[in-house]
Design an enzyme around this catalytic site. Structure first.
Site, mmCIF file in Angstrom:
data_model
loop_
_atom_site.group_PDB
_atom_site.id
_atom_site.type_symbol
_atom_site.label_atom_id
_atom_site.label_comp_id
_atom_site.label_asym_id
_atom_site.label_seq_id
_atom_site.Cartn_x
_atom_site.Cartn_y
_atom_site.Cartn_z
ATOM 1 C CE LYS A 137 35.607 56.354 16.990
ATOM 2 N NZ LYS A 137 36.568 55.511 16.298
ATOM 3 C CD GLU A 161 36.019 56.873 13.097
ATOM 4 O OE1 GLU A 161 36.840 57.781 12.876
ATOM 5 O OE2 GLU A 161 36.264 55.904 13.832
ATOM 6 C CE LYS A 212 28.276 50.693 16.101
ATOM 7 N NZ LYS A 212 28.326 49.283 15.803
ATOM 8 C CB ALA A 214 16.370 45.356 13.972
ATOM 9 C CD GLU A 215 12.293 40.653 17.064
ATOM 10 O OE1 GLU A 215 12.010 41.573 16.268
ATOM 11 O OE2 GLU A 215 11.516 40.234 17.938
ATOM 12 C CE1 TYR A 216 21.205 39.378 21.711
ATOM 13 C CE2 TYR A 216 21.945 41.658 21.460
ATOM 14 C CZ TYR A 216 22.020 40.433 22.114
ATOM 15 O OH TYR A 216 22.898 40.277 23.152
ATOM 16 C CG ASP A 217 20.008 46.134 18.556
ATOM 17 O OD1 ASP A 217 20.812 45.372 19.139
ATOM 18 O OD2 ASP A 217 20.316 46.811 17.555
ATOM 19 C CB CYS A 233 6.187 27.503 -17.750
ATOM 20 S SG CYS A 233 6.360 29.296 -17.758
ATOM 21 C CB CYS A 267 4.399 29.650 -21.824
ATOM 22 S SG CYS A 267 5.762 28.528 -21.497
HETATM 23 S S1 IVH Z 1 35.326 52.940 18.107
HETATM 24 C C1 IVH Z 1 36.163 52.944 22.503
HETATM 25 N N1 IVH Z 1 34.793 53.238 15.564
HETATM 26 O O1 IVH Z 1 31.315 49.117 16.841
HETATM 27 C C2 IVH Z 1 35.589 52.983 21.164
HETATM 28 N N2 IVH Z 1 33.975 51.300 16.653
HETATM 29 O O2 IVH Z 1 30.578 49.217 20.131
HETATM 30 C C3 IVH Z 1 35.861 51.740 20.432
HETATM 31 N N3 IVH Z 1 32.760 49.776 15.150
HETATM 32 O O3 IVH Z 1 32.229 46.302 17.909
HETATM 33 C C4 IVH Z 1 35.139 51.582 19.175
HETATM 34 N N4 IVH Z 1 33.011 50.964 13.332
HETATM 35 O O4 IVH Z 1 34.027 47.065 16.308
HETATM 36 C C5 IVH Z 1 34.629 52.460 16.638
HETATM 37 N N5 IVH Z 1 34.442 53.625 13.295
HETATM 38 C C6 IVH Z 1 34.294 52.851 14.383
HETATM 39 C C7 IVH Z 1 33.605 51.642 14.330
HETATM 40 C C8 IVH Z 1 33.452 50.883 15.490
HETATM 41 C C9 IVH Z 1 32.520 49.854 13.844
HETATM 42 C C10 IVH Z 1 32.323 48.669 16.006
HETATM 43 C C11 IVH Z 1 33.370 48.126 16.919
HETATM 44 C C12 IVH Z 1 32.604 47.623 18.096
HETATM 45 C C13 IVH Z 1 31.377 48.452 18.067
HETATM 46 C C14 IVH Z 1 31.467 49.485 19.155
#
Ligand code: IVH
Length: 691
Positions: free
Chosen positions: A297, A120, A122, A35-38, A419, A422
């Protein structure tokens, strides 16, 4: 023109991000939470967007991943491995914005039907490309910078979930399956428990566990870290009648034997995406693995093709993130909690921080060894992790943010020679990671914890016997051991705070009800060290009666599935203490009862009458552990191979015994084969009894 301040900030950000990239991608030792990196990354992106003249081709915003590691052969991806755009907006707006963009880019208006989406999870692991040629896994590669990754085939072969051969009579000439390698939370916790027990370094989080494991140069080390895999897409494909949609492709991959996560939907329009997002958000903690969000997607390939790509990201997919499970905060102090078994657990007192969806003010530091290994000091900036229902923990220190002068190291035994609850001596026994209070049940903290455990929902399930009441009962000396709970009366209870007539009567009724229990609950309730709920169930199933458990020898105990020498020792020690037996007797005298059974037909074990020979070193089991397991299943371990040998279990660097086995045609097992045989033993036992 950008001011000198802005320019300087951009340079600092780039340097800092590159440093974190190196730590993350090359060393697998992240120095700050994602989160910090982001945040840093987004700050740099924003600066560059406002001041395009600042943008340099080597800015970290211009590349996708890390550079390949030395030690692994580079693999040029046949089709680049892309990343997906992350929607940072919260909840509904992210899905709505994505849907609106997709519709606009496809030139659709309100009168057109909704888009079909696949949604789906992540997965929070490492992207992998698995290349199957004519159905056989020939290469596995990491993503690397998207164009070139690392060849990790040998390590990937140790991941049991990944098929080495596709399940098809006429497999495609080339099929690249893309997906995520990750570590389940329970595997991660178990691995760390084991590492802590032997004083070895622990993994920071499951994702690093997965990444680090794949980057082990020695596949035997990789094999010790249990990894999982889910497919989510394709790379190069030749000679395959590819389905027309993403979801149909995943179904096809599943049919070919690739693991595909069942938590996915096909739905129409933004509403379906929002519903999926919310459903998964509500269940995130109870998933068996970490996710950092959901992915939407466009389902139909035809529409995906029309949408195309924007530099490195497809326009047809977006990731929608959840609150981060790791955050930075300050360590304000180190407190001590005395547990049920007297272990003194150092607990971090933290500046409140929102992590994994809740505000956290405390996190476990586990023990002195962990504090030393991570070099955690009061005043440090630390990374806190909270994932699933696992208690929050301090996983690392951000070394560069340590105050100057550096605060002193924390030493538990020096700070707490006695402790805090106690006043009894605190000791740390040879070979133990925990420092312990020697007060036993004299220590009110231990007594309270033991009582709370006893009354817990998964133990005796006494509703109403909670924190506050236990505090009073112990502090007033009304309850010393769990058996005393059954001697409580309306009179004693109504003298306590918050125990007006009705509550006291309810509590007594709950205590009465709890008397009818099961053997498994009773064993768990006793709070024997190292005997959790699952082990308690296994013991109950195996022995069927408490008396048989009490009388069990070490060999008897080792015959129970999943019981190893440490658990067996704890059980023997517990029942070896006269005062424990006395409490058990009092509980039974008070009317606590359960249905008993004859236990398992003491089957002779799957290896009864069999002789095995061990040779070479096995990847995870020591020779003693393997021997113990074989003997527990009724087998014998011999020193040399003869015609009478039933199996040879061979590990790395097996020598003449292996050659002899081959010569005589004796079946040869590796460690996995042996474990499979032993598991079939346990399965066989479990099937002999309805429980
Ligand atoms: S699709 C062209 N589906 O998230 C699309 N990626 O930036 C290719 N990741 O490091 C990725 N779960 O490894 C896709 N259900 C999922 C995912 C997923 C995790 C990761 C992926 C990549 C990053 C995408």
């Amino acid at each position: 023109m950008a001011s000198p301040d802005v320019l300087a900030r951009a340079i600092t950000l780039r340097q800092e991000i590159e440093r974190h990239n190196y730590a993350y991608y090359v060393l697998d030792q992240p120095t700050i939470p994602d989160a910090e990196y982001d945040r840093l990354f987004r700050e740099l992106q924003a600066l560059e967007a406002d001041h395009p003249e600042l943008l340099t081709p080597d800015s970290p915003t211009q590349r996708v991943g890390g550079k390949p590691l030395d030690g692994f052969a580079p693999v040029r991806h046949a089709a680049p491995m892309l990343s997906i755009r992350t929607e940072t907006d919260t909840e509904a707006s992210g899905a709505l914005a994505f849907d609106a963009r997709v519709r606009r880019e496809l030139g659709l208006d309100e009168s057109d039907p909704p888009i079909e989406y696949a949604a789906e999870l992540k997965f929070d692991g490492l992207a992998i490309n698995l290349r199957y040629e004519h159905g056989v896994l020939v290469q596995a590669a990491t993503r690397g910078d998207g164009e070139t990754g690392e060849d990790v085939t040998r390590n990937i072969r140790t991941v049991h979930a990944i098929p080495l051969r596709l399940n098809s009579e006429s497999p495609p000439a080339v099929l690249e399956v893309r997906g995520e390698v990750f570590m389940r939370r329970d595997d991660f916790e178990r691995y760390n428990e084991r590492q802590r027990a032997v004083g070895k370094p622990t993994l920071v989080n499951p994702r690093n566990g997965a990444a680090g494991s794949l980057r082990q140069l020695d596949p035997r080390l990789a094999a010790q870290r249990p990894l999982s895999f889910f497919a989510y897409g394709l790379g190069e494909v030749r000679g395959w009648a590819q389905p027309v949609s993403h979801s149909a492709t995943l179904d096809a991959l599943a049919a070919l034997g690739a693991p595909v996560c069942a938590e996915r939907i096909i739905g129409s329009g933004a509403a379906a995406l929002i519903a999926f997002h919310d459903d998964i958000a509500a269940r995130r903690d109870s998933l068996p693995f970490d996710i950092d969000g959901v992915v939407y997607k466009v389902n139909r390939y035809e529409q995906q093709r029309e949408l195309g790509f924007l530099t490195r990201e497809p326009r047809w997919a977006v990731a929608h993130k959840y609150p981060a499970q790791e955050q930075l905060t300050t360590l304000l102090g180190i407190d001590i909690q005395v547990g049920r078994t007297g272990a003194l657990t150092p607990v971090a007192r933290l500046a409140p921080v929102f992590v994994g969806g809740v505000t956290v003010t405390n996190a476990t530091l586990h023990n002195q060894d962990e504090i030393d290994r991570k070099d955690v000091r009061v005043g440090d900036t630390v990374i806190v992790r909270r994932a699933g229902d696992v208690i929050p923990e301090v996983v690392a220190v951000v070394a560069e943010k340590r105050p100057n002068p550096a605060p002193p190291r924390f030493n538990l035994l020096e700070t707490y020679p006695v402790c805090p609850e106690c006043g009894s001596h605190v000791v740390r026994l040879e070979g133990e990671s925990a420092a312990r209070c020697t007060g036993g049940l004299y220590c009110p903290a231990q007594r309270k914890q033991a009582l709370l455990h006893f009354a817990g929902r998964r133990a005796m399930d006494i509703e109403g016997l909670g924190d506050k009441l236990v505090d009073q009962l112990v502090e007033r000396g009304l309850v010393h051991t769990p058996a005393d709970v059954y001697g409580l009366t309306l009179e004693t209870l109504s003298g306590l705070e918050r125990m007006a007539g009705k509550s006291a009567a309810n509590l007594l009724a709950a205590i009465e009800t709890s008397k009818a229990t099961t053997l498994a609950r009773f064993i768990f309730a006793l709070g024997i060290r190292n005997v959790g709920e699952t082990t308690a169930k296994d013991l109950a199933r195996h022995f069927g009666s408490l008396d048989r458990l009490v009388a069990a020898t070490e060999t008897d105990l080792l015959a129970v599935c999943d019981v190893g020498p440490i658990v067996a020792q704890s059980i023997m020690q517990f029942f070896g203490e006269p005062h424990n037996l006395e409490v058990v007797a009092k509980l039974r005298a008070a009317g606590v009862h359960w249905p008993e059974s004859t236990g398992l037909q003491q089957s002779a074990g799957i290896l009864a009458g069999k002789t095995l020979v061990l040779t070479g070193s096995l990847p995870t089991l020591t020779r003693d552990a393997a021997k113990e397991k074989i003997e527990a299943a009724g087998g014998k371990v011999a020193g040399s191979v003869s015609k009478k040998t039933d199996y040879v279990v061979a590990g790395e660097e097996a020598g003449s015994k292996l050659a002899k086995a081959r010569e005589l045609g004796v079946p040869i097992l590796d460690e996995t084969g042996l474990l499979a045989l032993l598991v079939s033993n346990n399965d066989a036992e479990q099937h002999t009894l309805d429980f």
